[in-house]
Design a protein around this motif. Sequence first.
Motif, PDB file in Angstrom:
ATOM      1  N   ALA A 114      39.076  79.494  56.502  1.00 49.19           N
ATOM      2  CA  ALA A 114      38.367  79.949  55.297  1.00 49.19           C
ATOM      3  C   ALA A 114      38.791  79.135  54.080  1.00 49.19           C
ATOM      4  CB  ALA A 114      38.635  81.440  55.067  1.00 49.19           C
ATOM      5  N   VAL A 115      40.098  78.894  53.945  1.00 48.80           N
ATOM      6  CA  VAL A 115      40.586  78.114  52.809  1.00 48.80           C
ATOM      7  C   VAL A 115      40.162  76.652  52.934  1.00 48.80           C
ATOM      8  CG1 VAL A 115      42.645  77.320  51.579  1.00 48.80           C
ATOM      9  CG2 VAL A 115      42.531  79.670  52.458  1.00 48.80           C
ATOM     10  N   ALA A 116      40.238  76.114  54.153  1.00 49.57           N
ATOM     11  CA  ALA A 116      39.834  74.724  54.363  1.00 49.57           C
ATOM     12  C   ALA A 116      38.355  74.523  54.040  1.00 49.57           C
ATOM     13  CB  ALA A 116      40.124  74.309  55.805  1.00 49.57           C
ATOM     14  N   HIS A 117      37.542  75.501  54.429  1.00 44.90           N
ATOM     15  CA  HIS A 117      36.114  75.419  54.121  1.00 44.90           C
ATOM     16  C   HIS A 117      35.871  75.471  52.615  1.00 44.90           C
ATOM     17  CE1 HIS A 117      32.045  77.136  53.417  1.00 44.90           C
ATOM     18  NE2 HIS A 117      31.727  76.239  54.332  1.00 44.90           N
ATOM     19  N   GLU A 118      36.637  76.281  51.919  1.00 44.39           N
ATOM     20  CA  GLU A 118      36.488  76.365  50.462  1.00 44.39           C
ATOM     21  C   GLU A 118      36.878  75.046  49.795  1.00 44.39           C
ATOM     22  OE1 GLU A 118      37.921  79.215  46.731  1.00 44.39           O
ATOM     23  OE2 GLU A 118      38.386  79.756  48.807  1.00 44.39           O
ATOM     24  N   LEU A 119      37.925  74.429  50.287  1.00 42.72           N
ATOM     25  CA  LEU A 119      38.321  73.124  49.755  1.00 42.72           C
ATOM     26  C   LEU A 119      37.238  72.080  50.004  1.00 42.72           C
ATOM     27  CD1 LEU A 119      42.072  72.996  50.867  1.00 42.72           C
ATOM     28  CD2 LEU A 119      41.230  73.198  48.519  1.00 42.72           C
ATOM     29  N   GLU A 120      36.671  72.116  51.188  1.00 41.21           N
ATOM     30  CA  GLU A 120      35.618  71.143  51.540  1.00 41.21           C
ATOM     31  C   GLU A 120      34.367  71.331  50.707  1.00 41.21           C
ATOM     32  OE1 GLU A 120      31.923  69.960  53.022  1.00 41.21           O
ATOM     33  OE2 GLU A 120      32.579  72.005  53.491  1.00 41.21           O
ATOM     34  N   SER A 121      33.942  72.568  50.533  1.00 42.70           N
ATOM     35  CA  SER A 121      32.652  72.840  49.889  1.00 42.70           C
ATOM     36  C   SER A 121      32.707  72.871  48.373  1.00 42.70           C
ATOM     37  CB  SER A 121      32.081  74.164  50.401  1.00 42.70           C
ATOM     38  OG  SER A 121      32.968  75.240  50.122  1.00 42.70           O
ATOM     39  N   LYS A 122      33.896  73.191  47.793  1.00 44.64           N
ATOM     40  CA  LYS A 122      33.969  73.358  46.349  1.00 44.64           C
ATOM     41  C   LYS A 122      34.817  72.312  45.633  1.00 44.64           C
ATOM     42  CE  LYS A 122      33.277  78.386  46.468  1.00 44.64           C
ATOM     43  NZ  LYS A 122      33.822  79.709  46.059  1.00 44.64           N
ATOM     44  N   THR A 123      35.795  71.742  46.319  1.00 46.71           N
ATOM     45  CA  THR A 123      36.717  70.829  45.645  1.00 46.71           C
ATOM     46  C   THR A 123      36.504  69.371  46.042  1.00 46.71           C
ATOM     47  OG1 THR A 123      38.371  72.602  45.588  1.00 46.71           O
ATOM     48  CG2 THR A 123      39.149  70.367  45.141  1.00 46.71           C
ATOM     49  N   VAL A 130      40.335  66.804  51.156  1.00 48.60           N
ATOM     50  CA  VAL A 130      41.248  67.351  50.157  1.00 48.60           C
ATOM     51  C   VAL A 130      42.363  68.137  50.846  1.00 48.60           C
ATOM     52  CG1 VAL A 130      41.455  69.016  48.267  1.00 48.60           C
ATOM     53  CG2 VAL A 130      39.543  67.417  48.318  1.00 48.60           C
ATOM     54  N   ILE A 131      43.564  67.997  50.318  1.00 45.97           N
ATOM     55  CA  ILE A 131      44.749  68.653  50.887  1.00 45.97           C
ATOM     56  C   ILE A 131      45.201  69.764  49.952  1.00 45.97           C
ATOM     57  CG2 ILE A 131      47.155  68.301  51.590  1.00 45.97           C
ATOM     58  CD1 ILE A 131      46.265  65.316  52.089  1.00 45.97           C
ATOM     59  N   ASP A 132      45.362  70.946  50.495  1.00 42.96           N
ATOM     60  CA  ASP A 132      45.814  72.108  49.719  1.00 42.96           C
ATOM     61  C   ASP A 132      47.156  71.789  49.057  1.00 42.96           C
ATOM     62  OD1 ASP A 132      46.477  74.573  48.701  1.00 42.96           O
ATOM     63  OD2 ASP A 132      46.088  75.676  50.561  1.00 42.96           O
ATOM     64  N   HIS A 133      47.218  71.944  47.740  1.00 40.11           N
ATOM     65  CA  HIS A 133      48.457  71.618  47.025  1.00 40.11           C
ATOM     66  C   HIS A 133      49.610  72.527  47.455  1.00 40.11           C
ATOM     67  CE1 HIS A 133      47.069  75.013  44.560  1.00 40.11           C
ATOM     68  NE2 HIS A 133      48.323  75.162  44.199  1.00 40.11           N
TER      69      HIS A 133
END
Length: 280
Positions: A114-123, A130-133
């Motif tokens: 879920a978090v990876a998808h949010e990073l892909e679609s929004k960031t 993108v790599i989660d900080h």
Amino acid sequence: MTSETTYVHAALLDVLGYRHRLSQDRQSGSLDFKDALQRAMTVLSNFNEAEFSYQAISDTIIVTCARRDGFVELLKVLKKVVLGFLAEGLFVRGGVTYSPHFKSSHVTYSHALAVAHELESKTAIYPRVVIDHNILEMFKVANETKSITDAELICERNGVHFLNIIDPDNWAQAYKWAREMFAREKTFLLRKEQEFLKHSWFEEYLFNSPHRKPDVERYIPTMTLLRPDPPLPSARPPTTEPVAAMQEFAQRAGGLRPSTPLPSRKTKANSRNKKRKQLP
């Protein structure tokens, strides 16, 4: 959460332009895109499945690693995947995180995806992973960042960290693939700003790399100032004499021979005066 739920490094990748390429195959009656996907996915077939697991569904690829200390190895895997798709003329966008994840033969329950998808679609926005900080903070707190920085697999801009796929050995090849892709899609990209921006960003990424070749030119045209169109060439210089213009028109229409002049107003007046003088 059940006791079987564990933390994993999870990457969710999206193949950009999937629908467009699929539509091209339908219109042409070919399987070119399917073949390109299969060639790109062969990169994953050589990985150690004891450490990494992956699945591909339509335009989405999911790669997970259950080992906390396998982060750098995961980045190396993702680098090969992104380059494999670039070689086939496809951009990839994605996100990587470290969060709880559970998967069985029937159920997938995953904060990580879920978090990876949010990073892909929004960031991510552009063709980058993108790599989660929070991952970097986790290793920073544990004083375990040296192996990450030594690998030179992460770039940062505006506080956003993303996968670096360029190294001294592959810059020229990545440039060639990106340039060829832009040349193929140039007509399709016309007036499609979102799609064009992906190519523009990737070119900027290439030329901001410390490994860029100094003698290589950019392949995307720069902005230009609107200028007036040049005048159209004239077949013959326009005439300012009305009689000559009428003669020219008549000659083209076939109404007068070149040797027959049009009578002027003065000629007509002289003719009338002569007739009056001849009257008894």
